[in-house]
Write a protein that holds these residues in place. Structure first.
Motif, short mmCIF file in Angstrom:
data_model
loop_
_atom_site.label_atom_id
_atom_site.label_comp_id
_atom_site.label_asym_id
_atom_site.label_seq_id
_atom_site.Cartn_x
_atom_site.Cartn_y
_atom_site.Cartn_z
N SER A 1 30.28 27.61 15.90
CA SER A 1 30.08 28.64 14.88
C SER A 1 31.37 28.84 14.10
O SER A 1 32.47 28.49 14.56
N THR A 2 31.28 29.42 12.91
CA THR A 2 32.45 29.58 12.06
C THR A 2 33.50 30.48 12.70
O THR A 2 34.70 30.34 12.41
N ASP A 3 33.08 31.41 13.59
CA ASP A 3 34.05 32.27 14.27
C ASP A 3 34.56 31.68 15.57
O ASP A 3 35.41 32.26 16.25
N GLY A 4 34.03 30.52 15.96
CA GLY A 4 34.50 29.84 17.16
C GLY A 4 33.97 30.41 18.46
O GLY A 4 34.42 30.00 19.53
N LEU A 5 32.99 31.30 18.41
CA LEU A 5 32.52 31.99 19.61
C LEU A 5 31.26 31.39 20.22
O LEU A 5 30.85 31.81 21.30
N GLU A 6 30.65 30.42 19.55
CA GLU A 6 29.43 29.81 20.06
C GLU A 6 29.47 28.30 19.84
O GLU A 6 30.00 27.84 18.83
N VAL A 7 28.89 27.57 20.77
CA VAL A 7 28.85 26.10 20.68
C VAL A 7 27.45 25.61 21.00
O VAL A 7 26.80 26.10 21.93
N LEU A 8 27.00 24.63 20.22
CA LEU A 8 25.74 23.94 20.45
C LEU A 8 26.02 22.48 20.72
O LEU A 8 26.87 21.87 20.06
N VAL A 9 25.30 21.90 21.69
CA VAL A 9 25.38 20.48 21.99
C VAL A 9 23.96 19.98 22.15
O VAL A 9 23.13 20.65 22.78
N LYS A 10 23.63 18.83 21.58
CA LYS A 10 22.26 18.34 21.68
C LYS A 10 22.21 16.88 22.09
O LYS A 10 23.14 16.11 21.86
#
Length: 302
Positions: free
Chosen positions: A217-226
């Protein structure tokens, strides 16, 4: 009044159902909705996706075999611009990320594919995000002197990878390997003036395989991996590094498997995420949007 109450209950039930993934996972995002088909035939093997600095737009690129070029599409998958990278060869482009420095946005293009695991080095191309084009689709070239190419090397030998992102908090580049039974997470700083080969050091492993894309995320607080069938989500704790965050189990999120679906990106406003597959077997690639179940939580800095 009775009918209105019943309709309200039905709507709430549908939202809950959309956001229910399973007994062991918490759905942060609802099931995907198609936003549009990619109709430009030149975008036929979309391999990377990242939200542009231009509101409501995304940068994407093709997989191996294409020219060194990036495409700008809008939130309905309509083609807006094509930019060629002068003097660059696209060996095996696999993912694209975004970095902000001194108030400007920079695109990070990962030439990190290595199907046979025999590339001693992989490459990262860095360029300032092109200006927002208006009107008819634009075709232009980014001069070679405005592109910085960084040479990267894994500390434990060659790896095939299709996933990268730049952490705006720690200001580190992260690359996730693809084919290991438990994929590795590698990182390196990106100096403002690159010099020698940068070493990618392993900071975590994930109990997943065949990872095809990642996003932060732009704030660096969330990550997605697929991978091809699942989307995994982590929420970062205060002061937590990416490596430490990845030591916690992921929360599996809704995903509609796509034909060779390789690309994922957060919406710039944080209200959901997008996925994009390839055009295969006569099927057009579709841009899907997965809305956050409670956008107010993100807006309030959850």
């Amino acid at each position: 009044m009775w009918l209105a109450r019943q309709l309200s209950v039905l709507v709430i039930s549908c939202v809950i159902a959309e956001c229910a993934v399973g007994q062991d996972d918490t759905a942060v995002f609802s099931m995907g909705q198609a936003r549009g088909q990619v109709k430009n035939p030149e975008i036929n093997e979309a391999s990377g996706l990242v939200a542009a600095g231009h509101k409501g737009h995304f940068w994407t690129h093709n997989d191996s075999g294409d020219q060194a070029r990036i495409f700008l599409i809008d939130g309905s998958a309509r083609h807006k611009a094509t930019y060629y990278l002068q003097g660059i060869t696209a060996y095996d482009w696999e993912d694209i990320g975004m970095m902000e420095r001194e108030g400007s946005h920079y695109l990070l293009i990962g030439d990190i594919g290595d199907n046979r695991g025999n590339r001693p080095n992989v490459l990262l191309h860095i360029l300032k995000e092109p200006a927002d084009p208006f009107g008819a689709p634009k075709v232009d070239t980014v001069p070679n002197d405005r592109i910085t190419t960084v040479v990267l090397q894994y500390e434990d030998g060659p790896r095939d990878a299709e996933s990268l992102f730049f952490d705006p908090i720690d200001e580190l580049l992260y690359i996730i390997s693809k084919r290991d039974l438990e994929v590795g997470v590698y990182t390196t700083p990106l100096p403002s003036v690159p010099g020698d080969t940068l070493m990618l050091r392993k900071v975590a492993t994930l109990p997943h395989t065949f990872i095809t894309s990642a996003a932060i995320s732009t704030d660096g607080l969330e990550v997605l991996v697929k991978n091809l069938v699942d989307v995994f989500y982590w929420q970062r704790r205060p002061g937590e590094s990416i490596g430490r965050m990845f030591r916690r189990p992921a929360m599996r999120q809704p995903y509609l498997p796509e034909p060779q679906g390789e690309a994922i990106a957060f919406a710039r406003d944080g209200h959901g995420y997008y996925t994009l597959g390839e055009a295969v077997l006569g099927l057009k690639a579709v841009l899907y949007f997965y809305r956050r179940c409670n956008t107010q939580e993100k807006a309030s800095g959850r």
